[in-house]
Motif scaffolding. Structure first.
Motif, PDB file in Angstrom:
ATOM      1  N   UNK A   5       0.741  -0.709  -0.232  1.00  0.00           N
ATOM      2  CA  UNK A   5      -0.054   0.160   0.172  1.00  0.00           C
ATOM      3  C   UNK A   5       1.329   1.218   0.001  1.00  0.00           C
ATOM      4  N   UNK A   6       2.089   1.460  -0.656  1.00  0.00           N
ATOM      5  CA  UNK A   6       3.253   2.539  -1.006  1.00  0.00           C
ATOM      6  C   UNK A   6       3.309   2.387  -1.836  1.00  0.00           C
ATOM      7  N   UNK A   7       4.537   3.443  -2.225  1.00  0.00           N
ATOM      8  CA  UNK A   7       4.966   3.747  -3.620  1.00  0.00           C
ATOM      9  C   UNK A   7       6.121   2.888  -2.739  1.00  0.00           C
ATOM     10  N   UNK A   8       7.285   2.296  -4.755  1.00  0.00           N
ATOM     11  CA  UNK A   8       8.535   2.082  -4.810  1.00  0.00           C
ATOM     12  C   UNK A   8       9.116   2.911  -3.840  1.00  0.00           C
ATOM     13  N   UNK A   9       9.246   4.598  -3.707  1.00  0.00           N
ATOM     14  CA  UNK A   9       9.987   5.184  -3.719  1.00  0.00           C
ATOM     15  C   UNK A   9       9.672   5.104  -2.119  1.00  0.00           C
ATOM     16  N   UNK A  10       8.595   4.939  -1.176  1.00  0.00           N
ATOM     17  CA  UNK A  10       8.791   5.586  -0.007  1.00  0.00           C
ATOM     18  C   UNK A  10       8.934   3.854   0.544  1.00  0.00           C
ATOM     19  N   UNK A  11       8.685   2.398   0.046  1.00  0.00           N
ATOM     20  CA  UNK A  11       9.648   1.487   0.347  1.00  0.00           C
ATOM     21  C   UNK A  11      11.112   1.662   0.164  1.00  0.00           C
ATOM     22  N   UNK A  12      12.022   2.001  -0.734  1.00  0.00           N
ATOM     23  CA  UNK A  12      12.989   2.041  -1.133  1.00  0.00           C
ATOM     24  C   UNK A  12      13.834   2.506   0.205  1.00  0.00           C
ATOM     25  N   UNK A  13      12.507   4.273   0.418  1.00  0.00           N
ATOM     26  CA  UNK A  13      13.291   4.856   1.599  1.00  0.00           C
ATOM     27  C   UNK A  13      13.171   4.449   3.218  1.00  0.00           C
ATOM     28  N   UNK A  14      11.965   3.485   2.607  1.00  0.00           N
ATOM     29  CA  UNK A  14      11.663   3.267   4.671  1.00  0.00           C
ATOM     30  C   UNK A  14      13.427   1.651   4.429  1.00  0.00           C
ATOM     31  N   UNK A  15      13.105   1.062   3.654  1.00  0.00           N
ATOM     32  CA  UNK A  15      14.822  -0.103   3.512  1.00  0.00           C
ATOM     33  C   UNK A  15      15.817   1.045   4.417  1.00  0.00           C
ATOM     34  N   UNK A  16      15.992   1.313   3.761  1.00  0.00           N
ATOM     35  CA  UNK A  16      17.572   1.846   3.372  1.00  0.00           C
ATOM     36  C   UNK A  16      17.138   3.060   5.264  1.00  0.00           C
ATOM     37  N   UNK A  17      16.403   3.363   5.646  1.00  0.00           N
ATOM     38  CA  UNK A  17      16.432   4.574   6.514  1.00  0.00           C
ATOM     39  C   UNK A  17      16.266   3.295   7.379  1.00  0.00           C
ATOM     40  N   UNK A  18      15.810   2.001   7.794  1.00  0.00           N
ATOM     41  CA  UNK A  18      15.170   1.541   8.488  1.00  0.00           C
ATOM     42  C   UNK A  18      16.380   0.482   9.381  1.00  0.00           C
ATOM     43  N   UNK A  19      17.624   0.360   7.927  1.00  0.00           N
ATOM     44  CA  UNK A  19      18.996  -0.219   8.729  1.00  0.00           C
ATOM     45  C   UNK A  19      19.430   0.144  10.456  1.00  0.00           C
ATOM     46  N   UNK A  20      19.989  -0.457  10.974  1.00  0.00           N
ATOM     47  CA  UNK A  20      19.912   0.377  11.913  1.00  0.00           C
ATOM     48  C   UNK A  20      21.284   1.015  12.341  1.00  0.00           C
ATOM     49  N   UNK A  21      22.718   0.627  11.157  1.00  0.00           N
ATOM     50  CA  UNK A  21      23.897   1.053  11.439  1.00  0.00           C
ATOM     51  C   UNK A  21      23.054   2.948   9.795  1.00  0.00           C
ATOM     52  N   UNK A  22      22.127   2.749  10.024  1.00  0.00           N
ATOM     53  CA  UNK A  22      21.266   4.326   8.886  1.00  0.00           C
ATOM     54  C   UNK A  22      21.207   5.760   9.827  1.00  0.00           C
ATOM     55  N   UNK A  23      21.782   6.384   9.930  1.00  0.00           N
ATOM     56  CA  UNK A  23      21.592   7.827  10.407  1.00  0.00           C
ATOM     57  C   UNK A  23      20.156   8.451  10.208  1.00  0.00           C
ATOM     58  N   UNK A  24      20.673   8.517   8.454  1.00  0.00           N
ATOM     59  CA  UNK A  24      19.599   9.164   7.896  1.00  0.00           C
ATOM     60  C   UNK A  24      20.280   8.694   5.852  1.00  0.00           C
ATOM     61  N   UNK A  25      19.094   8.870   5.221  1.00  0.00           N
ATOM     62  CA  UNK A  25      19.098   8.501   4.283  1.00  0.00           C
ATOM     63  C   UNK A  25      18.927   9.796   3.310  1.00  0.00           C
ATOM     64  N   UNK A  26      19.385  10.490   2.374  1.00  0.00           N
ATOM     65  CA  UNK A  26      19.390  12.001   2.006  1.00  0.00           C
ATOM     66  C   UNK A  26      19.396  11.806   0.240  1.00  0.00           C
ATOM     67  N   UNK A  27      18.228  11.903   0.359  1.00  0.00           N
ATOM     68  CA  UNK A  27      17.757  11.846  -1.418  1.00  0.00           C
ATOM     69  C   UNK A  27      17.615  13.137  -2.152  1.00  0.00           C
ATOM     70  N   UNK A  28      18.204  14.248  -2.947  1.00  0.00           N
ATOM     71  CA  UNK A  28      18.147  15.073  -3.398  1.00  0.00           C
ATOM     72  C   UNK A  28      16.285  15.537  -4.005  1.00  0.00           C
ATOM     73  N   UNK A  29      16.302  16.619  -3.862  1.00  0.00           N
ATOM     74  CA  UNK A  29      15.473  16.814  -4.818  1.00  0.00           C
ATOM     75  C   UNK A  29      15.124  18.197  -5.301  1.00  0.00           C
ATOM     76  N   UNK A  30      14.623  18.599  -6.388  1.00  0.00           N
ATOM     77  CA  UNK A  30      15.324  19.355  -7.210  1.00  0.00           C
ATOM     78  C   UNK A  30      13.077  20.542  -7.624  1.00  0.00           C
ATOM     79  N   UNK A  31      12.567  19.423  -7.228  1.00  0.00           N
ATOM     80  CA  UNK A  31      11.352  20.032  -7.186  1.00  0.00           C
ATOM     81  C   UNK A  31      10.028  19.849  -5.864  1.00  0.00           C
ATOM     82  N   UNK A  32       9.557  20.900  -5.989  1.00  0.00           N
ATOM     83  CA  UNK A  32       8.495  21.063  -4.619  1.00  0.00           C
ATOM     84  C   UNK A  32       8.075  19.765  -4.185  1.00  0.00           C
ATOM     85  N   UNK A  33       6.951  19.216  -5.391  1.00  0.00           N
ATOM     86  CA  UNK A  33       7.054  17.792  -5.580  1.00  0.00           C
ATOM     87  C   UNK A  33       7.775  16.277  -4.971  1.00  0.00           C
ATOM     88  N   UNK A  34       8.544  16.657  -5.047  1.00  0.00           N
ATOM     89  CA  UNK A  34      10.007  15.367  -4.771  1.00  0.00           C
ATOM     90  C   UNK A  34      10.292  15.638  -3.384  1.00  0.00           C
TER      91      UNK A  34
END
Length: 304
Positions: free
Chosen positions: A240-269
């Motif tokens: 029930x989520x987008x591929x992007x949400x799942x990808x970011x949750x997978x990375x951010x959910x790793x105990x070693x990871x403090x922050x996932x830092x995607x970029x954005x060039x648009x407000x929607x992103x």
């Protein structure tokens, strides 16, 4: 938004940060994007002196000026440019880094940098000298903490053993799982991972077909990539989520990871990135399934 402690520092960074390299170069638009990120709970902003040869730092500095006390500001150094240099050259020397920080402080229009990172590095570098520069900068109050941006195992091990780094920036996503081999060492060393490229240049989004290229991605052929992304998207849809949400949750959910830092060039992103922080953590079962769908890989070079 959830905040995680960065290594053993007193910095608590939003689990979704902002990679500033993606900014447009249009100051008015970039300010709107950055302010949207701040309003959405993002407090970690990562730039580098090399991005647009200093202009990116200037843009970020202006945009966060009135909110500086609420921001964890990170930048990077070690790439020298200027008169007599064709493009830029690598320079991790103590003298250069200490001068580079002063230039970054001026461009960012701030009195201190929360996290200063070595922007690259090889094992042939004068590692002890570079560490001395970082330690001096902490004592002098120019930076609060320091880290490295590297995917080279022998560099990572050297700094983990010799220095007081609190973070290691690494390219990390479902399509590039090479860092996972080093998560145990990183955790044991009380260091955090900052994950850049968590959506793999837009491939890990629902619009991945628009990003596909004939040469594939890393060790994925074009056909392998199409199938893998299709399978991942199906899993996201069933959750029930987008591929992007799942990808970011997978990375951010790793105990070693403090922050996932995607970029954005648009407000929607930016809004899409922020929305991933509202998604509950992925189940252990789903995480294992995603690992079966994707490739486990390792860094083959720059290791003992």
């Amino acid at each position: 938004m959830k905040k995680n402690r960065l290594g053993n520092s007193e910095l608590f960074v939003s689990e979704i940060g902002f990679g500033c390299m993606s900014l447009t170069g249009n100051y008015t638009e970039d300010e709107r994007i950055i302010h949207e990120a701040i309003d959405g709970g993002i407090n970690y902003f990562d730039t580098a002196d090399l991005y647009d040869f200093g202009l990116n730092e200037e843009t970020v500095g202006k945009a966060i000026k009135e909110k500086r006390q609420d921001i964890i500001l990170a930048t990077k150094g070690g790439n020298e440019w200027g008169e007599g240099i064709d493009g830029w050259r690598w320079n991790p020397s103590k003298n250069y880094l200490k001068n580079a920080v002063k230039d970054s402080l001026r461009r960012l229009d701030t009195d201190y940098i929360d996290l200063y990172q070595l922007h690259g590095g090889t094992i042939e570098d004068p590692v002890d000298e570079t560490i001395e520069a970082f330690e001096d900068l902490v004592k002098e109050g120019n930076i609060r903490y320091y880290g490295i941006s590297s995917i080279r195992p022998n560099v990572i091990k050297a700094y983990a053993e010799k220095s007081n780094i609190v973070s290691i920036m690494m390219q990390y996503s479902l399509l590039d799982r090479r860092p996972e081999e080093w998560f145990s060492l990183i955790n044991e060393s009380n260091i955090s991972v900052i994950a850049r490229g968590p959506v793999a240049k837009g491939l890990l989004t629902d619009q991945f077909e628009q990003r596909l290229k004939e040469d594939g991605y890393l060790n994925y052929s074009n056909e392998e990539l199409k199938k893998t992304l299709s399978d991942l998207k199906k899993e996201a849809e069933s959750y029930g989520i987008s591929l992007q949400q799942m990808a970011l949750r997978y990375v951010a959910g790793q105990p070693a990871v403090a922050a996932a830092i995607p970029g954005a060039s648009k407000l929607s992103q930016v809004k899409d990135n922020i929305s991933s922080a509202e998604v509950p953590p992925l189940s252990e079962e789903l995480g294992e399934k995603l690992q079966r769908i994707t490739k486990e890989d390792f860094y083959e070079n720059h290791r003992d």
